[in-house]
Design an enzyme around this catalytic site. Structure first.
Site, PDB file in Angstrom:
ATOM      1  CB  SER A   1     -22.673  53.241  25.242  1.00 11.55           C
ATOM      2  OG  SER A   1     -22.561  54.872  24.381  1.00 11.55           O
TER       3      SER A   1
ATOM      4  CD  GLU B   1     -19.573  53.761  31.677  1.00 14.53           C
ATOM      5  OE1 GLU B   1     -19.271  54.247  30.907  1.00 14.53           O
ATOM      6  OE2 GLU B   1     -18.913  52.544  32.017  1.00 14.53           O
TER       7      GLU B   1
ATOM      8  CB  VAL C   1     -21.135  51.402  20.628  1.00 15.71           C
ATOM      9  CG1 VAL C   1     -20.010  50.884  20.906  1.00 15.71           C
ATOM     10  CG2 VAL C   1     -22.137  52.288  21.714  1.00 15.71           C
ATOM     11  CB  ILE C   2     -17.457  54.260  16.358  1.00 18.17           C
ATOM     12  CG1 ILE C   2     -17.888  54.962  16.427  1.00 18.17           C
ATOM     13  CG2 ILE C   2     -16.989  53.853  15.059  1.00 18.17           C
ATOM     14  CD1 ILE C   2     -17.857  56.495  15.825  1.00 18.17           C
TER      15      ILE C   2
ATOM     16  CG  HIS D   1     -14.874  47.002  23.440  1.00 17.55           C
ATOM     17  ND1 HIS D   1     -14.961  48.207  23.338  1.00 17.55           N
ATOM     18  CD2 HIS D   1     -14.352  46.776  24.755  1.00 17.55           C
ATOM     19  CE1 HIS D   1     -15.272  48.754  24.886  1.00 17.55           C
ATOM     20  NE2 HIS D   1     -14.280  48.175  25.923  1.00 17.55           N
TER      21      HIS D   1
ATOM     22  CG  PHE E   1     -31.250  52.141  21.784  1.00 19.99           C
ATOM     23  CD1 PHE E   1     -30.948  51.334  22.882  1.00 19.99           C
ATOM     24  CD2 PHE E   1     -31.083  51.688  20.992  1.00 19.99           C
ATOM     25  CE1 PHE E   1     -29.090  50.470  22.750  1.00 19.99           C
ATOM     26  CE2 PHE E   1     -30.122  51.363  20.441  1.00 19.99           C
ATOM     27  CZ  PHE E   1     -29.004  51.026  21.220  1.00 19.99           C
TER      28      PHE E   1
HETATM   29  C1  DLZ Z   1     -14.257  52.008  25.771  1.00 18.13           C
HETATM   30  C2  DLZ Z   1     -15.347  52.600  24.984  1.00 18.13           C
HETATM   31  C3  DLZ Z   1     -14.577  52.236  23.860  1.00 18.13           C
HETATM   32  C4  DLZ Z   1     -13.480  50.769  22.715  1.00 18.13           C
HETATM   33  N1  DLZ Z   1     -15.832  52.404  22.528  1.00 18.13           N
HETATM   34  C5  DLZ Z   1     -16.668  53.003  22.858  1.00 18.13           C
HETATM   35  C6  DLZ Z   1     -17.407  53.838  22.233  1.00 18.13           C
HETATM   36  O1  DLZ Z   1     -17.758  53.920  20.821  1.00 18.13           O
HETATM   37  N2  DLZ Z   1     -18.819  54.306  22.339  1.00 18.13           N
HETATM   38  C7  DLZ Z   1     -18.355  54.293  23.692  1.00 18.13           C
HETATM   39  O2  DLZ Z   1     -19.376  54.752  23.523  1.00 18.13           O
HETATM   40  N3  DLZ Z   1     -18.053  53.898  24.625  1.00 18.13           N
HETATM   41  C8  DLZ Z   1     -16.870  53.827  24.550  1.00 18.13           C
HETATM   42  N4  DLZ Z   1     -16.279  52.882  25.091  1.00 18.13           N
HETATM   43  C9  DLZ Z   1     -16.165  53.458  26.665  1.00 18.13           C
HETATM   44  C10 DLZ Z   1     -17.712  52.319  27.511  1.00 18.13           C
HETATM   45  O3  DLZ Z   1     -18.834  52.588  26.875  1.00 18.13           O
HETATM   46  C11 DLZ Z   1     -16.795  52.655  28.616  1.00 18.13           C
HETATM   47  O4  DLZ Z   1     -17.232  53.961  29.144  1.00 18.13           O
HETATM   48  C12 DLZ Z   1     -16.130  51.982  29.075  1.00 18.13           C
HETATM   49  O5  DLZ Z   1     -15.716  50.395  28.860  1.00 18.13           O
HETATM   50  C13 DLZ Z   1     -16.050  51.842  30.837  1.00 18.13           C
HETATM   51  O6  DLZ Z   1     -16.368  51.337  31.242  1.00 18.13           O
END
Ligand code: DLZ
Length: 158
Positions: free
Chosen positions: A65, A67, A90-91, A97, A122
């Site tokens: 997410s 990106e 994003v969980i 983080h 969004f």
């Molecule tokens: C690293 C990470 C984590 C821990 N959790 C999620 C998530 O729950 N959902 C999501 O879409 N992306 C997660 N990421 C990855 C980050 O979005 C990102 O791809 C990395 O930090 C690299 O920039």
């Protein structure tokens, strides 16, 4: 996108308009793929149901997410694209983080829409756990991908 008093008066209260000539770009995060795939299906089904043409819908995957804003920018800058829909999940974890990612994504997506003056939606879930995510990706609380698509359509009506 030019809004004038003329087009404000042309549309229905719901801003649902003919989208058969509109072009959509969906940016999809690969993290939590099971969820984002369902959001994607919901968004596509809704766009098609409202009259979008299959050949006018594009997909771009990004790793996570975080990106999504850059992926959205790559597509929003293309003149042919009318609206961008960002889909992610994003969980919440045990660290901050989650907060950093959510803040960055929300701010980034907002900025892209303002910079390119077009709808950049969004469609990102921010649940506490997997079950809450499933409930909102085709489960008991509907499909937020569907809602994101409707929001894009409504915004194109302004
Ligand atoms: C690293 C990470 C984590 C821990 N959790 C999620 C998530 O729950 N959902 C999501 O879409 N992306 C997660 N990421 C990855 C980050 O979005 C990102 O791809 C990395 O930090 C690299 O920039």
């Amino acid at each position: 996108m030019a809004t004038s008093l003329k087009n404000l008066s042309q549309h229905t209260q719901e801003n649902i308009q003919d989208i058969s000539d509109k072009t959509f770009a969906l940016v999809v995060a690969e993290w939590n793929d099971e969820i984002t795939s369902s959001l994607y299906s919901g968004a596509i089904e809704t766009l098609l149901r409202y009259g979008a043409k299959k050949e006018n819908i594009y997909r771009k995957n990004v790793p996570g997410s975080f990106e999504l804003p850059l992926g959205a920018q790559w597509l929003a800058k293309l003149e042919e694209i009318d609206a961008v829909i960002c889909l992610g999940c994003v969980i919440q974890g045990e660290t901050r983080h989650f907060d950093f990612i959510c803040d960055a994504v929300a701010n980034g997506i907002t900025q892209v829409g303002l910079k390119y003056d077009k709808p950049v939606i969004f469609g990102v879930l921010t649940p506490e756990n997997q079950q809450q995510a499933l409930d909102r990706a085709g489960g008991k609380h509907g499909n937020k991908g569907d809602e994101a698509a409707i929001t894009a359509i409504k915004m194109l009506g302004f």
